[in-house]
Write a protein that holds these residues in place. Structure first.
Motif, PDB file in Angstrom:
ATOM      1  N   GLN A  21       0.874  -1.081   0.360  1.00 41.67           N
ATOM      2  CA  GLN A  21       0.306   0.160   0.031  1.00 41.67           C
ATOM      3  C   GLN A  21       0.567   0.863   0.364  1.00 41.67           C
ATOM      4  O   GLN A  21       0.589   1.845  -0.687  1.00 41.67           O
ATOM      5  CB  GLN A  21      -1.149  -0.181   1.366  1.00 41.67           C
ATOM      6  CG  GLN A  21      -2.174  -0.819   1.156  1.00 41.67           C
ATOM      7  CD  GLN A  21      -3.119  -1.267   1.535  1.00 41.67           C
ATOM      8  OE1 GLN A  21      -4.586  -1.976   1.984  1.00 41.67           O
ATOM      9  NE2 GLN A  21      -3.166   0.331   2.901  1.00 41.67           N
ATOM     10  N   GLU A  22       2.094   1.074   0.739  1.00 39.25           N
ATOM     11  CA  GLU A  22       2.862   2.272   1.151  1.00 39.25           C
ATOM     12  C   GLU A  22       3.342   2.770  -0.814  1.00 39.25           C
ATOM     13  O   GLU A  22       3.930   3.986  -0.574  1.00 39.25           O
ATOM     14  CB  GLU A  22       3.743   2.064   1.647  1.00 39.25           C
ATOM     15  CG  GLU A  22       3.296   2.388   3.170  1.00 39.25           C
ATOM     16  CD  GLU A  22       4.440   1.838   4.826  1.00 39.25           C
ATOM     17  OE1 GLU A  22       5.570   1.860   3.423  1.00 39.25           O
ATOM     18  OE2 GLU A  22       4.150   2.279   5.468  1.00 39.25           O
ATOM     19  N   ALA A  23       3.864   1.404  -1.495  1.00 38.29           N
ATOM     20  CA  ALA A  23       4.605   1.485  -2.642  1.00 38.29           C
ATOM     21  C   ALA A  23       3.360   2.131  -3.414  1.00 38.29           C
ATOM     22  O   ALA A  23       3.572   2.936  -4.488  1.00 38.29           O
ATOM     23  CB  ALA A  23       4.748   0.050  -3.384  1.00 38.29           C
TER      24      ALA A  23
ATOM     25  N   ALA B  37       0.720   9.732  -4.729  1.00 37.58           N
ATOM     26  CA  ALA B  37       1.497  10.948  -4.943  1.00 37.58           C
ATOM     27  C   ALA B  37       2.421  11.524  -6.210  1.00 37.58           C
ATOM     28  O   ALA B  37       2.086  12.818  -6.275  1.00 37.58           O
ATOM     29  CB  ALA B  37       2.176  10.428  -3.675  1.00 37.58           C
ATOM     30  N   ALA B  38       3.252  10.594  -6.589  1.00 43.66           N
ATOM     31  CA  ALA B  38       4.072  11.454  -7.608  1.00 43.66           C
ATOM     32  C   ALA B  38       2.512  11.968  -8.536  1.00 43.66           C
ATOM     33  O   ALA B  38       2.654  12.782  -9.509  1.00 43.66           O
ATOM     34  CB  ALA B  38       4.733  10.273  -7.811  1.00 43.66           C
TER      35      ALA B  38
ATOM     36  N   ALA C  67      -6.016  12.864   7.043  1.00 44.43           N
ATOM     37  CA  ALA C  67      -4.897  12.143   6.741  1.00 44.43           C
ATOM     38  C   ALA C  67      -5.157  10.715   6.099  1.00 44.43           C
ATOM     39  O   ALA C  67      -3.967  10.107   6.457  1.00 44.43           O
ATOM     40  CB  ALA C  67      -3.562  12.670   7.142  1.00 44.43           C
ATOM     41  N   LEU C  68      -5.718  11.060   5.008  1.00 38.24           N
ATOM     42  CA  LEU C  68      -5.398   9.412   4.449  1.00 38.24           C
ATOM     43  C   LEU C  68      -4.774   9.195   3.785  1.00 38.24           C
ATOM     44  O   LEU C  68      -5.164   9.986   2.578  1.00 38.24           O
ATOM     45  CB  LEU C  68      -6.934   8.800   4.075  1.00 38.24           C
ATOM     46  CG  LEU C  68      -8.268   8.834   5.150  1.00 38.24           C
ATOM     47  CD1 LEU C  68      -9.591   8.658   4.825  1.00 38.24           C
ATOM     48  CD2 LEU C  68      -7.629   7.986   6.507  1.00 38.24           C
ATOM     49  N   SER C  69      -4.443   7.808   3.704  1.00 39.60           N
ATOM     50  CA  SER C  69      -2.883   7.473   1.841  1.00 39.60           C
ATOM     51  C   SER C  69      -4.690   7.652   0.673  1.00 39.60           C
ATOM     52  O   SER C  69      -5.447   6.943   1.647  1.00 39.60           O
ATOM     53  CB  SER C  69      -2.684   6.563   2.565  1.00 39.60           C
ATOM     54  OG  SER C  69      -3.130   5.545   2.786  1.00 39.60           O
TER      55      SER C  69
ATOM     56  N   LEU D 171      -5.118  -2.708  -7.960  1.00 39.37           N
ATOM     57  CA  LEU D 171      -3.757  -0.974  -8.225  1.00 39.37           C
ATOM     58  C   LEU D 171      -2.524  -1.180  -8.621  1.00 39.37           C
ATOM     59  O   LEU D 171      -1.961  -0.580  -9.324  1.00 39.37           O
ATOM     60  CB  LEU D 171      -3.972   0.220  -7.611  1.00 39.37           C
ATOM     61  CG  LEU D 171      -5.518   0.580  -6.784  1.00 39.37           C
ATOM     62  CD1 LEU D 171      -5.468   1.095  -5.070  1.00 39.37           C
ATOM     63  CD2 LEU D 171      -5.964   1.090  -7.627  1.00 39.37           C
ATOM     64  N   GLU D 172      -2.240  -1.952  -7.900  1.00 37.17           N
ATOM     65  CA  GLU D 172      -0.674  -2.177  -8.442  1.00 37.17           C
ATOM     66  C   GLU D 172       0.064  -2.391 -10.054  1.00 37.17           C
ATOM     67  O   GLU D 172       0.840  -2.535 -10.523  1.00 37.17           O
ATOM     68  CB  GLU D 172       0.016  -3.836  -7.779  1.00 37.17           C
ATOM     69  CG  GLU D 172      -0.131  -3.778  -6.486  1.00 37.17           C
ATOM     70  CD  GLU D 172       0.659  -4.291  -5.646  1.00 37.17           C
ATOM     71  OE1 GLU D 172       0.170  -5.867  -5.762  1.00 37.17           O
ATOM     72  OE2 GLU D 172       1.944  -4.656  -4.592  1.00 37.17           O
ATOM     73  N   ASP D 173      -1.095  -3.244 -10.571  1.00 41.80           N
ATOM     74  CA  ASP D 173      -1.354  -3.276 -12.170  1.00 41.80           C
ATOM     75  C   ASP D 173      -0.755  -2.061 -12.916  1.00 41.80           C
ATOM     76  O   ASP D 173      -0.648  -1.935 -13.952  1.00 41.80           O
ATOM     77  CB  ASP D 173      -2.628  -3.744 -12.618  1.00 41.80           C
ATOM     78  CG  ASP D 173      -2.546  -5.679 -12.224  1.00 41.80           C
ATOM     79  OD1 ASP D 173      -3.994  -6.000 -12.271  1.00 41.80           O
ATOM     80  OD2 ASP D 173      -1.745  -6.305 -11.904  1.00 41.80           O
TER      81      ASP D 173
END
Lengths: 232, 249
Positions: free
Chosen positions: A198-200, A206-207, B11-13, B66-68
């Protein structure tokens, strides 16, 4: 000096006695666990009482066998015995010289079949378990009692170990605790892995937001419009 | 004029925001949310149901999506559906969608500031502040969380939901026109097009954080500028507020 030594000896005897008491109590608890586990096993696997066999099982099996006989032999019997023109003698579905089948007796004389089975069962000696109606509740009660004994024993061993007594947990307790620890490790590893992934993703997002030409403080064109009109 | 204090999302990611929105839409009962996403090459579509929803972290299937590095739009059904996408189950939110017409200034297409401001004002002036606002670049979606979900398994519930959605859209002057949900074939077959009204619970909403569509020459990130989980409403509160708003001069 000798009184100090005597005091140490007394203390040592007291500690040894306390340890022995603890280990004796644990041994006693373990014996109770073994006996209770046997009770649970008996409740699960012992045969039902004679009365239930006579009242329900025997009539059920006799009627079942009789119905099977009628279904299987009935059509053949009635064809052979009720034909309008006999080509010779009556043809039965069994050889005249063969013994009468049990299922035929059940169909023709069910009360006699029941009486035969009942008489046989009454002559057999065995140790019955609870009836079918009582069995689930009995098992549940015994399992609850067993669980309580196991919890007490485990706590007692933990207490003894904390007090410095050399005693090991039962093998099944050790195995369970190892499995729980392993499960915890797996969950922690999965959580850490998910957090890393998730951090990645968060960093890439963000970028991307930073590159967005329409980005305003808060990262939203909607907010940008709202904040532009806020009274300052 | 917007006078209400603007609530910046806590402040949620990025991932926590996605999880929060999915959790809000799904509730905690059975059923799945349908996600619809373009494949990484932007040609094919992937649609799958998400059943494991947690309000703080993402399940494996959504994480994988999301990682894709999917830089195309990912949409989510606002209504919870039966597992296997076999019909609507319930709706935990009411929502209003505001489509923004892009304008060409001679050199590029962009989102007009006055349209965005008008939308922000309409939402701010509605008596019930929204639970969340999603800025999808080409559209803004405001969501109001219901204390009790609307049961969509019966015709009565579906009509009730559609009526409430229509009332809200009318009160906020939100979009109601039909929207085409296109699913291009990755194998050269015909593109599948389904039409649903902009406020139909059977449609799709932009999902937080996924690049929605091109505005000008830049891909716009979908963001969640507002998230106030404590804003939970009875359906009647929202429909009454919508009726009052509609009748105001």
């Amino acid at each position: 000096m000798s009184s100090v030594i005597d005091k140490f000896k007394t203390l040592a005897r007291t500690l040894t006695s306390a340890a022995t008491t603890m280990t004796d109590a644990i041994a006693q608890r373990r014996q109770q666990i073994v006996e209770k586990a046997k009770e649970v096993q008996h409740a699960r696997t012992d045969l039902i009482p004679v009365s239930e066999i006579i009242e329900t099982r025997i009539p059920e099996t006799v009627h079942e066998a009789g119905a099977y006989a009628i279904a299987d032999l009935g059509p053949i019997l009635i064809q052979g015995i009720g034909a309008p023109v006999l080509g010779g003698s009556v043809r039965l579905p069994w050889d005249p010289k063969s013994p009468l089948e049990w299922r035929v007796i059940c169909a023709a004389m069910p009360e006699t079949a029941i009486a035969i089975l009942t008489a046989l069962v009454r002559q057999i000696q065995y140790e019955p378990g609870p009836s079918s109606a009582e069995r689930p509740a009995t098992i549940e009660r015994l399992e609850r009692e067993l669980a309580a004994l196991e919890i007490e024993e485990e706590a007692a061993v933990d207490q003894a170990c904390a007090a410095g007594v050399q005693i090991a947990h039962r093998a099944e307790v050790i195995a369970r605790r190892q499995a729980e620890a392993r499960q915890r490790e797996l969950v922690e590893a999965a959580t850490a892995d998910r957090r890393r992934r998730q951090e990645a993703i968060d960093a890439k997002a963000a970028a991307r937001a930073e590159d967005n030409r329409h980005t305003a403080p808060g990262g939203s064109a909607y907010l940008a419009r709202e904040s532009a009109t806020r009274p300052h | 004029m917007v006078t209400e204090a603007i609530t910046i999302a806590p402040a949620l990611s990025y991932c926590e925001s996605v999880a929060a929105i999915l959790s809000m839409l799904h509730g905690t009962d059975e059923g799945e949310l349908l996600l619809d996403a373009r494949t990484a090459d932007g040609i094919g579509h992937r649609a799958f149901g998400v059943q494991t929803i947690h309000h703080e972290w993402l399940s494996e299937d959504v994480l994988g999506l999301l990682e894709d590095q999917n830089s195309w739009h990912i949409r989510v059904s606002p209504a919870v559906r039966r597992t296997g996408n076999r019909g609507l189950l319930r709706l935990h939110v009411l929502f209003a969608r505001f489509h923004i017409e892009k304008v060409f200034d001679g050199t590029e297409w962009g989102l007009p500031a006055d349209q965005m401001l008008a939308i922000a004002n309409r939402i701010a002036l509605f008596p019930c502040p929204p639970t969340a606002v999603i800025d999808g670049g080409g559209e803004v979606v405001a969501l109001w969380r219901l204390d009790n979900p609307i049961d969509l398994t019966h015709e009565h519930g579906l009509k009730r939901a559609r009526r409430a959605q229509a009332d809200l859209a009318a009160a906020l002057d939100a979009s109601t026109q039909p929207m085409a949900h296109t699913t291009p074939s990755a194998t050269g077959g015909p593109t599948r097009v389904e039409n649903f009204d902009a406020h139909d619970p059977a449609g799709f909403l932009p999902l937080v954080g996924c690049l929605r569509e091109r505005v000008g020459n830049t891909l716009t990130a979908v963001t969640i500028p507002r998230l106030d989980p404590e804003h939970v409403y009875r359906l009647e509160e929202l429909t009454d507020a919508a009726t009052q708003q509609e009748h105001q001069p």
